[in-house]
Design an enzyme around this catalytic site. Structure first.
Site, PDB file in Angstrom:
ATOM      1  N   SER A 146      10.157 -31.231 -22.609  1.00 43.07           N
ATOM      2  CA  SER A 146      11.356 -31.291 -23.708  1.00 43.07           C
ATOM      3  C   SER A 146      12.553 -31.999 -22.812  1.00 43.07           C
ATOM      4  O   SER A 146      12.641 -33.094 -22.615  1.00 43.07           O
ATOM      5  CB  SER A 146      11.613 -29.925 -23.922  1.00 43.07           C
ATOM      6  N   ASP A 170       5.221 -33.337 -32.396  1.00 49.42           N
ATOM      7  CA  ASP A 170       4.497 -32.047 -31.679  1.00 49.42           C
ATOM      8  C   ASP A 170       5.380 -30.959 -32.437  1.00 49.42           C
ATOM      9  O   ASP A 170       5.414 -29.659 -31.962  1.00 49.42           O
ATOM     10  CB  ASP A 170       4.698 -32.072 -30.263  1.00 49.42           C
ATOM     11  N   HIS A 188       4.797 -28.586 -29.360  1.00 49.46           N
ATOM     12  CA  HIS A 188       5.929 -28.626 -28.229  1.00 49.46           C
ATOM     13  C   HIS A 188       5.777 -27.457 -27.427  1.00 49.46           C
ATOM     14  O   HIS A 188       5.811 -27.590 -26.156  1.00 49.46           O
ATOM     15  CB  HIS A 188       7.075 -28.637 -28.809  1.00 49.46           C
TER      16      HIS A 188
END
Ligand code: CA
Length: 310
Positions: free
Chosen positions: A107, A254, A276
């Protein structure tokens, strides 16, 4: 044949039956350089840097990797987080005596790792970005009140914001957005990311959704991401990620990052059936049982790095 010989044969036969077969995986994840994990936004304040990568450090260590889970400001700008990560990289090098590290970021950890490799390429063997916000996220744009391009209705935007609120509350332990969270959102917005990429372009694709350079300044670049928001009926965050995924319209994503935005260097894959949080084996291992386990991807990647001499 003497008694001694038969004893040896018997012992061997027993060993073959009782002991597990000699593992082909011995040393499978034994990279030359330590693996340094860099977490994403919020960094799961409540559970710490190791648990963020749920079950991943231990799985990598089991077959020989040296693994360090770092902790930087949960929410702050990429540059501030990057400087904090650089300090920890130097400490890890001092402790291990290694010349370089393999950085793995999830991320916001993707751009954070890229920052370190950009300013100190001599200390970095590779950067791997997983679900990385390399070209920004329209979800961050929404936090800043910038509606994504296209024609999302107000109703959809409200749904996305609600989903995001649930995710933020969960990940930040109910503290909501802080001033530093806004600095993070600026870094993760489309405009903020593109600005960052001008100063730190290493590994960023030059076409809209292509691959980037595999190697820049001696640093190898890799990426992968998921492209499915709802993956496990028992994971309480999947409905929220399904709402935030609406922000991307028809673009593969995602739940929080578009697949194309995740691209960096060599794209291993950008459409795993993972969201994610699945990408870091969250929430507590609740992932898509019909997809390769995320922990396996990390192991395979460590082996890839090992085979490249990294
Ligand atoms: Ca999950």
């Amino acid at each position: 044949m003497n008694k001694h010989f038969f004893k040896k044969i018997a012992a061997l036969l027993i060993a073959m039956t009782v002991l597990p077969a000699p593992s082909w995986a011995t040393g499978y994840t034994e990279t030359k350089y330590p693996i340094v994990l860099a977490h994403g936004l919020f960094g799961f304040d409540n559970i710490g840097p190791v648990e963020y990568w749920y079950g991943i450090p231990s799985a990598l260590r089991a077959d020989g990797a040296k693994v360090y889970a770092t902790q930087v400001a949960a929410a702050n700008s990429t540059e501030i987080r990057g400087e904090q990560l650089l300090t920890q990289v130097k400490q890890i090098l001092a402790v291990t005596g290694a010349a370089k590290v393999n950085l793995v970021g999830h991320s916001h950890g993707g751009p954070t790792a890229r920052y370190v490799a950009s300013v100190r390429p001599d200390l970095v063997a590779s950067v791997t970005s997983i679900g990385g916000v390399n070209r920004g996220s329209v979800v961050a744009d929404l936090i800043l009140g910038i509606a994504p391009e296209g024609s999302l209705s107000n109703t959809v935007i409200v749904s996305i914001t609600n989903g995001l609120g649930q995710i933020i509350n969960f990940l930040s332990g109910g503290k909501g957005l802080t001033q530093d969270s806004l600095a993070a959102a600026k870094s993760l917005s489309t405009a903020g990311s593109l600005k960052f990429n001008i100063t730190h372009p290493e590994g960023i694709p030059t076409s809209a959704c292509g691959e980037g350079a595999y190697q820049v300044n001696g640093v190898s670049y890799f990426s992968w991401s998921g492209a499915k928001a709802y993956t496990n009926v028992f994971d309480i965050l999947d409905p929220a990620l399904t709402l935030t995924s609406l922000a991307f319209g028809s673009a593969k994503n995602d739940g929080l990052v578009a697949s194309c935005s995740s691209h960096l260097g060599r794209v291993i894959r950008d459409d795993y059936a993972m969201n994610h949080l699945d990408e870091v084996n969250q929430t507590i291992g609740l992932v898509n049982i019909f997809e390769t386990n995320p922990v396996t991807l990390y192991r395979q990647h460590a082996n890839r790095l090992k085979n490249l001499g990294l």
